[in-house]
Design an enzyme around this catalytic site. Sequence first.
Site, PDB file in Angstrom:
ATOM      1  N   CYS A   1      -9.380  -3.859   5.672  1.00  0.00           N
ATOM      2  CA  CYS A   1      -9.070  -3.414   7.037  1.00  0.00           C
ATOM      3  C   CYS A   1      -9.413  -1.927   7.220  1.00  0.00           C
ATOM      4  O   CYS A   1     -10.578  -1.570   7.216  1.00  0.00           O
ATOM      5  CB  CYS A   1      -7.613  -3.727   7.372  1.00  0.00           C
ATOM      6  SG  CYS A   1      -7.269  -3.642   9.126  1.00  0.00           S
ATOM      7  N   TYR A   2      -8.413  -1.047   7.335  1.00  0.00           N
ATOM      8  CA  TYR A   2      -8.729   0.380   7.460  1.00  0.00           C
ATOM      9  C   TYR A   2      -9.536   0.851   6.245  1.00  0.00           C
ATOM     10  O   TYR A   2     -10.453   1.676   6.370  1.00  0.00           O
ATOM     11  CB  TYR A   2      -7.420   1.178   7.574  1.00  0.00           C
ATOM     12  CG  TYR A   2      -7.625   2.669   7.609  1.00  0.00           C
ATOM     13  CD1 TYR A   2      -8.016   3.316   8.782  1.00  0.00           C
ATOM     14  CD2 TYR A   2      -7.445   3.442   6.457  1.00  0.00           C
ATOM     15  CE1 TYR A   2      -8.231   4.681   8.806  1.00  0.00           C
ATOM     16  CE2 TYR A   2      -7.649   4.811   6.473  1.00  0.00           C
ATOM     17  CZ  TYR A   2      -8.033   5.422   7.660  1.00  0.00           C
ATOM     18  OH  TYR A   2      -8.240   6.778   7.675  1.00  0.00           O
TER      19      TYR A   2
ATOM     20  N   HIS B   1      -6.927  -9.527   6.202  1.00  0.00           N
ATOM     21  CA  HIS B   1      -5.962  -9.214   5.132  1.00  0.00           C
ATOM     22  C   HIS B   1      -5.834 -10.377   4.146  1.00  0.00           C
ATOM     23  O   HIS B   1      -5.105 -11.332   4.407  1.00  0.00           O
ATOM     24  CB  HIS B   1      -4.595  -8.899   5.748  1.00  0.00           C
ATOM     25  CG  HIS B   1      -4.573  -7.589   6.448  1.00  0.00           C
ATOM     26  ND1 HIS B   1      -4.236  -6.409   5.822  1.00  0.00           N
ATOM     27  CD2 HIS B   1      -4.903  -7.253   7.718  1.00  0.00           C
ATOM     28  CE1 HIS B   1      -4.353  -5.408   6.664  1.00  0.00           C
ATOM     29  NE2 HIS B   1      -4.743  -5.897   7.832  1.00  0.00           N
TER      30      HIS B   1
ATOM     31  N   GLU C   1      -4.253 -10.326   1.437  1.00  0.00           N
ATOM     32  CA  GLU C   1      -2.977 -10.233   0.708  1.00  0.00           C
ATOM     33  C   GLU C   1      -1.837 -10.965   1.395  1.00  0.00           C
ATOM     34  O   GLU C   1      -0.790 -11.169   0.809  1.00  0.00           O
ATOM     35  CB  GLU C   1      -2.614  -8.757   0.472  1.00  0.00           C
ATOM     36  CG  GLU C   1      -2.219  -7.938   1.716  1.00  0.00           C
ATOM     37  CD  GLU C   1      -3.406  -7.376   2.502  1.00  0.00           C
ATOM     38  OE1 GLU C   1      -4.506  -7.951   2.395  1.00  0.00           O
ATOM     39  OE2 GLU C   1      -3.233  -6.396   3.232  1.00  0.00           O
TER      40      GLU C   1
ATOM     41  N   GLY D   1      -4.151   0.554   7.064  1.00  0.00           N
ATOM     42  CA  GLY D   1      -3.317   1.686   7.469  1.00  0.00           C
ATOM     43  C   GLY D   1      -3.336   1.866   8.967  1.00  0.00           C
ATOM     44  O   GLY D   1      -4.189   1.306   9.654  1.00  0.00           O
TER      45      GLY D   1
ATOM     46  N   LYS E   1      11.704 -10.687  -4.692  1.00  0.00           N
ATOM     47  CA  LYS E   1      12.769 -11.483  -5.313  1.00  0.00           C
ATOM     48  C   LYS E   1      12.270 -12.356  -6.470  1.00  0.00           C
ATOM     49  O   LYS E   1      12.902 -12.413  -7.519  1.00  0.00           O
ATOM     50  CB  LYS E   1      13.408 -12.354  -4.238  1.00  0.00           C
ATOM     51  CG  LYS E   1      14.719 -12.964  -4.634  1.00  0.00           C
ATOM     52  CD  LYS E   1      15.809 -11.972  -4.393  1.00  0.00           C
ATOM     53  CE  LYS E   1      17.184 -12.536  -4.550  1.00  0.00           C
ATOM     54  NZ  LYS E   1      18.185 -11.542  -4.154  1.00  0.00           N
TER      55      LYS E   1
ATOM     56  N   ASP F   1      20.171  -9.287  -8.143  1.00  0.00           N
ATOM     57  CA  ASP F   1      19.559  -7.960  -8.172  1.00  0.00           C
ATOM     58  C   ASP F   1      20.384  -6.967  -8.985  1.00  0.00           C
ATOM     59  O   ASP F   1      19.854  -6.286  -9.871  1.00  0.00           O
ATOM     60  CB  ASP F   1      19.352  -7.439  -6.739  1.00  0.00           C
ATOM     61  CG  ASP F   1      18.655  -8.471  -5.873  1.00  0.00           C
ATOM     62  OD1 ASP F   1      17.963  -9.334  -6.452  1.00  0.00           O
ATOM     63  OD2 ASP F   1      18.805  -8.435  -4.640  1.00  0.00           O
TER      64      ASP F   1
END
Length: 515
Positions: A82-83, A171, A173, A55, A371, A229
């Site tokens: 992280c944060y 990170h 992710e 964050g 997607k 979509d």
Amino acid sequence: MNREKIIIIDFGSQFTQLIARKVRELGAYSEIINFTKIKKLNKNQFIKGIILSGGPQTVTDKKTSKLDNKILNLKVPILGICYGHQILSKKLGGKVKTSKKREFGRAFLKSILKSPITKNFFITKKTSVWMSHQDIVSVIPKDFKRIASSTNSKFAIISNEIKKYYGIQFHPEVSHTKNGKILIKNFLFNICKIKRTWNAKQQKEILISNIKKKVQNHKVICALSGGVDSSVVALLLKKAIKNNLICIFINTGLLRKNEEKEVINTFKRKFKIKFIYVDASNIFLKKLKKISDPEIKRKIIGKLFIHLFEKYAKKIKNVKFLAQGTLYPDLIESKTVTGSPSSKIKSHHNVGGLPRRMKLNLIEPLKDLFKDEVRKLGIQLSLSKDILYRHPFPGPGLAIRIPGEVTEQKIKILQDADSIFINELKRTNYYSKIWQAYAALLPVKTVGVMGDSRTYEYICLLRAITSEDGMTADFFNFDKNFLQKISNKIINSVKGINRVVYDITSKPPSTIELE
Ligand code: XMP
């Protein structure tokens, strides 16, 4: 909901959805909640573990958010990123300070101690990770151990193996962290011991049930374009609310060859969706007459589309909702990290202005998805591969692939050339390797010779690019013989074109479309 879950606490990071996506990809169910809602968590919610996101705040600020005690009372494993790592460390008695040496981008991580969180993560003693921080944990809480360090973060991974609390400064992710997914996998299955029960079928069922709850007996309209979509949104709604869904399909006359027939066949005939077909090709052509400025063209098309959609939607009584196929990347791309709008390169055509104008409530069932996840959902909804894996197509359609004035004759020439190019890409399996490909018609005529006669016809430009998200792109490196074959085929079959060129620019400096 009564199912095993991982709770992701969002502290405002631009990567929170990426964490959720990785958790889903690995087959575990997760829910994201804002950090202010921690109080509402309780032991009866089948929570198997908690991930604290990164964050923009700093733990060193006196006014920073506090980590509610409730989180520790749950007695489940916690992974702070992280944060999240810093706020967890601070909460448990550690210290955080602003470092003179920032770490942004790639950093190298050195293994110090073995831990279940890093099982199979370090193939050698060092691995590359992606960092984005200025603050660091300078003193770790009591009962924690140092698992790994980077040059500027001594405590890049820390753990308390008894309580199953983990803090990581980088990170895992993001795709730039090598083996980041392994680390998350270790947390989910070895540490939290959550079951792998999550898949696209479950996701479909949850989305349908959420739509049912939200819409109840009201009517919903949806602007169907035939792209992935909006198609997936329409099929989800059809399953949830049956005939209370009414789709409106506006044929701008700027579509690819036979596209309107395919859309009608799929949605009206195959899926039996209530469907209003508006053939507005003549109206669009008339409005575009003598217009060659790209931005004016885009504005005319966008405005007319909204006007027509509104006109036909108003004919349906008691509509309360408008469904849109907004995806998660659409939301992050529309603002910068700080939330300010990014600078405008082109006026994108979408139906974003509609809900406000028409005072309708919005339903965006895909707004947390990426997607590839939407494609997996599409498979569950029996959408054909042709639609699922179709290259992106811009709202203003062929108008922005015909620089200069758009005429009926130019559209026809372009549709024919484009269909030859695309069909040949499909036949040779190039199609799936390319992110987007199309033909464009340049507004210049050049001299050619066919038989013994002189010709004076248009130039067809072919574009094929590879990309991850359309934000940057590279041209696709075709085999020379393939390009030669396409060029021959187009010139021999499409009257009006006597020269074919291939665009070899990347984005930037060019854009994917010509206008
Ligand atoms: P550019 O040309 O900006 O295109 O590099 C990036 C991607 O966006 C698509 N595109 C649009 N999509 N409405 C859309 O829905 C638009 O107005 C629009 N303009 C460009 C383009 O096809 C590419 O995939």
